[in-house]
Motif scaffolding. Structure first.
Motif, PDB file in Angstrom:
ATOM      1  N   GLU A   1       0.843  -1.209   0.000  1.00 38.13           N
ATOM      2  CA  GLU A   1       0.000   0.000   0.000  1.00 38.13           C
ATOM      3  C   GLU A   1       0.872   1.250   0.000  1.00 38.13           C
ATOM      4  O   GLU A   1       0.544   2.248  -0.628  1.00 38.13           O
ATOM      5  N   ARG A   2       1.978   1.173   0.745  1.00 38.55           N
ATOM      6  CA  ARG A   2       2.878   2.325   0.813  1.00 38.55           C
ATOM      7  C   ARG A   2       3.459   2.640  -0.571  1.00 38.55           C
ATOM      8  O   ARG A   2       3.615   3.815  -0.924  1.00 38.55           O
ATOM      9  N   LEU A   3       3.791   1.599  -1.322  1.00 35.61           N
ATOM     10  CA  LEU A   3       4.378   1.837  -2.650  1.00 35.61           C
ATOM     11  C   LEU A   3       3.453   2.670  -3.527  1.00 35.61           C
ATOM     12  O   LEU A   3       3.907   3.424  -4.382  1.00 35.61           O
ATOM     13  N   HIS A   4       2.140   2.527  -3.311  1.00 37.68           N
ATOM     14  CA  HIS A   4       1.164   3.263  -4.120  1.00 37.68           C
ATOM     15  C   HIS A   4       0.832   4.635  -3.546  1.00 37.68           C
ATOM     16  O   HIS A   4       0.100   5.393  -4.160  1.00 37.68           O
ATOM     17  N   GLY A   5       1.343   4.958  -2.347  1.00 28.73           N
ATOM     18  CA  GLY A   5       0.855   6.143  -1.621  1.00 28.73           C
ATOM     19  C   GLY A   5       1.233   7.464  -2.285  1.00 28.73           C
ATOM     20  O   GLY A   5       2.311   7.606  -2.850  1.00 28.73           O
ATOM     21  N   GLN A   6       0.317   8.445  -2.155  1.00 25.70           N
ATOM     22  CA  GLN A   6       0.565   9.781  -2.709  1.00 25.70           C
ATOM     23  C   GLN A   6       1.733  10.476  -2.005  1.00 25.70           C
ATOM     24  O   GLN A   6       2.380  11.332  -2.586  1.00 25.70           O
ATOM     25  N   ARG A   7       1.957  10.141  -0.747  1.00 25.93           N
ATOM     26  CA  ARG A   7       3.010  10.817   0.015  1.00 25.93           C
ATOM     27  C   ARG A   7       4.183   9.890   0.320  1.00 25.93           C
ATOM     28  O   ARG A   7       4.851  10.054   1.346  1.00 25.93           O
ATOM     29  N   THR A   8       4.394   8.921  -0.560  1.00 25.66           N
ATOM     30  CA  THR A   8       5.545   8.031  -0.418  1.00 25.66           C
ATOM     31  C   THR A   8       6.661   8.601  -1.283  1.00 25.66           C
ATOM     32  O   THR A   8       6.829   8.245  -2.442  1.00 25.66           O
ATOM     33  N   PHE A   9       7.421   9.518  -0.671  1.00 22.77           N
ATOM     34  CA  PHE A   9       8.359  10.319  -1.467  1.00 22.77           C
ATOM     35  C   PHE A   9       9.553   9.510  -1.957  1.00 22.77           C
ATOM     36  O   PHE A   9      10.147   9.849  -2.973  1.00 22.77           O
ATOM     37  N   SER A  10       9.888   8.432  -1.242  1.00 22.79           N
ATOM     38  CA  SER A  10      11.022   7.613  -1.695  1.00 22.79           C
ATOM     39  C   SER A  10      10.648   6.763  -2.905  1.00 22.79           C
ATOM     40  O   SER A  10      11.484   6.032  -3.431  1.00 22.79           O
ATOM     41  N   GLN A  11       9.388   6.848  -3.332  1.00 21.40           N
ATOM     42  CA  GLN A  11       8.936   6.135  -4.530  1.00 21.40           C
ATOM     43  C   GLN A  11       8.440   7.113  -5.587  1.00 21.40           C
ATOM     44  O   GLN A  11       7.573   6.774  -6.402  1.00 21.40           O
TER      45      GLN A  11
END
Lengths: 160, 444
Positions: free
Chosen positions: A68-78
């Protein structure tokens, strides 16, 4: 429930890596049994999971958090996203327990993870413990042993 | 530009601003190695890594190869790890056992465990050469060493601030971590996580007491963990991992109220009144063991101290309630190796070590989603600081001119948990120990 052939087991492992390379993480997670785990030891030949640290020791809840984190709008490292590539040696079937529906395969691999202009190469062995269920084969445990598991690494953001 | 120029170095740290060169300049990095990491007390290792006479652990102190070694009399010394002959590192990196002496693998010069030169093959070849007047005849130099409750610190400079004056009351965090063992003893356990960062080492130190970033930078990791957990069916027991992740996304008010305590010389800690480590589930059998060892009142006092991150300037952070120590090893101006160590509370239930190890894996590993969040910010900052658009980093949050008069108060000063005072405190100590032994050059 028909016992899987050795080829079925090999095809499963190849398919699993293909899903990761295609970045189909939700489909990949569906290959795990409900109590399945993804384990990446920190030490060579590590047997202890509770009282020795690992690089990853994820149940399906923690895997879901990662995905879910990989898809997140605020996952800046991705932003931008990482990509990965598996080069697998032909998996070998290490053990078959048709009565218990438990099968173990071992697969040597080279794994590349890239992001922006950076490319990192990792090498190791994946050991899959697969369980036959009503829905087909599922991963009970995927163990990933890096040849340099105790080295200092930069970010490893995807799955080997 | 900065060598032999203490005035220029002092000018890099204003009341509420720090010059970007502190984080990007290779020259300042070199001066940090020569001055800051020589004049301060720097963590080397833990005595439990070298339990028996002859056991050693070879590592770096700043950029210096050193070896920590257990002596025949039970004490621990730190030596410069370099053969006096051709410079070969006598002890290989990491842990090992030297036996009764170190023997250089190149030409078999041997040294006693305290570094004294013991023998040289074909010794007569040095007769009448004046060898006894050479540096080599003095053996491997010792680093001034102080072992505090099994934590081993070294000061490279032969003279300077004493250990007690340097750390003062800040040692109470190490005390608390050790006191959490019913036997009053820690052991390094569970392996070390090693994580390469392409950023300046001080970015990691600053981040330890940066309480305005978790709810922003870690929304992606801890925030997602909380959201995924909410989808679990009612009545599912809360997993340990969720208990460890969730407090990271506490609101600003929580971090403001938890407080920061600032001590002189760049030390300080978050989590005075409360912390993200305060609400973990009780571990069966632990309270009973603590109460039996210390009595209920004292045990309550020890476990009631829930300090979050304690920075021991220059380059470690300690978490007492979760028994971890992070060592920020400087490699270059834009490169740092982060080692995250964990400890067993001797005499306490295994579940505590299990929780410590899970915390370390979830938060500090190169595979950690929280680590990914942070490293992305450090690396973007390292790149962004190359901008010539502006030269200064801002650390003004809750600045009060009165703070100059408040340290040194040996007890430290407690302030709002989002104050950037601790970052200012670190850089004021940075100037002090960068320039303490620096002569004003003719060119300056």
């Amino acid at each position: 429930m028909k016992a899987p052939s050795n080829q079925d087991l090999i095809d499963f492992v190849l398919h699993e890596a293909r899903l990761l390379d295609d970045l189909r993480f939700d489909d990949w997670l569906a290959l795990f049994a409900d109590d399945g785990r993804y384990w990446m030891p920190l030490a060579r030949g590590q047997t202890e999971r509770r009282l020795h640290c690992s690089l990853m020791d994820e149940d399906t809840l923690l895997l879901k958090v990662r995905i879910e984190r990989l898809h997140g709008q605020r996952t800046f490292s991705q932003q931008p996203a990482s990509r990965c590539h598996h080069l697998l040696q032909q998996p070998t079937v290490e053990s078959r327990d048709d009565a218990g529906g438990i099968y173990v395969t071992r697969t040597a691999f080279h794994y590349v993870e890239t992001r922006q202009d950076e490319q990192q190469l990792y090498a190791g062995w994946a050991t899959h413990t697969l369980r036959m269920t009503d829905d087909g084969l599922r991963i009970a445990l995927k163990r990933v042993d890096l040849v340099n598991c105790d080295a200092a690494f930069g970010n490893i953001q995807l799955f080997m | 530009m900065y060598r032999d120029n203490p005035d220029a170095i002092a000018a890099l740290v204003r009341d509420t601003e720090v010059h970007k060169d502190c984080y990007t300049s290779p020259e300042l990095f070199q001066l940090e190695m020569e001055h800051l990491f020589a004049n301060t007390w720097v963590y080397v290792g833990h005595a439990s890594q070298v339990p028996n006479a002859g056991d050693f652990y070879a590592t770096t102190l700043g950029d210096q190869p050193v070896v920590m070694v257990r002596q025949p009399d039970g004490s621990v010394k730190v030596l410069h790890n370099r053969c006096l002959h051709k410079g070969v590192k006598v002890a290989p990196d990491g842990a090992g056992h030297a036996g009764r002496h170190f023997r250089c693998p190149y030409h078999a010069w041997t040294y006693k465990l305290d570094g004294a030169l013991q023998s040289v093959p074909l010794r007569q070849g040095y007769d009448h050469t004046g060898f006894e007047h050479c540096e080599a005849s003095r053996g491997m130099p010792q680093v001034t060493t102080r072992v505090y409750r099994d934590f081993v610190f070294g000061r490279l400079a032969p003279t300077g601030v004493s250990f007690e004056d340097y750390f003062g009351e800040s040692l109470s965090t190490l005390d608390n971590m050790v006191d959490r063992s019913p036997e009053g003893r820690l052991e390094v356990a569970g392996g070390v996580l090693r994580y390469l960062h392409r950023c300046n080492w001080k970015m990691l130190v600053d981040n330890q007491t940066d309480t305005c970033h978790p709810m922003v930078a870690h929304e992606s990791s801890a925030g997602t963990a909380v959201r995924v957990w909410k989808q679990a069916p009612e009545g599912t027991p809360k997993p340990m991992a969720v208990e460890l992740f969730a407090p990271f996304v506490s609101p600003y008010e929580f971090f403001e109220k938890m407080g920061i305590r600032v001590w002189d010389n760049g030390h300080g800690h978050t989590g005075v009144a409360d912390s993200i480590h305060a609400a973990y589930s009780p571990v069966p059998g632990y309270w009973e063991a603590m109460a039996a060892a210390y009595g209920e009142e004292r045990a309550k006092q020890i476990l009631g101290e829930v300090r979050h991150n304690t920075v021991y300037f220059p380059n470690i952070m300690v978490k007492g309630p979760i028994q971890t120590l992070r060592l920020f090893k400087p490699i270059a101006a834009d490169r740092t190796l982060v080692e995250s160590w964990t400890f067993r509370l001797v005499g306490a239930p295994d579940l505590l070590l299990e929780r410590t190890l899970m915390y370390n894996r979830l938060i500090n590993a190169p595979t950690s989603v929280v680590g990914h969040d942070d490293l992305e910010m450090y690396e973007r900052a390292q790149q962004g600081l190359l901008s010539r658009g502006t030269d200064w980093i801002n650390v003004a949050r809750l600045f009060d001119p009165a703070e100059f008069g408040q340290l040194p108060d040996p007890a430290g000063v407690v302030t709002n948990g989002t104050n950037e005072w601790q970052m200012r405190n670190q850089m004021r100590a940075w100037v002090r120990y960068m320039t303490a032994s620096m002569k004003q050059g003719a060119a300056a």
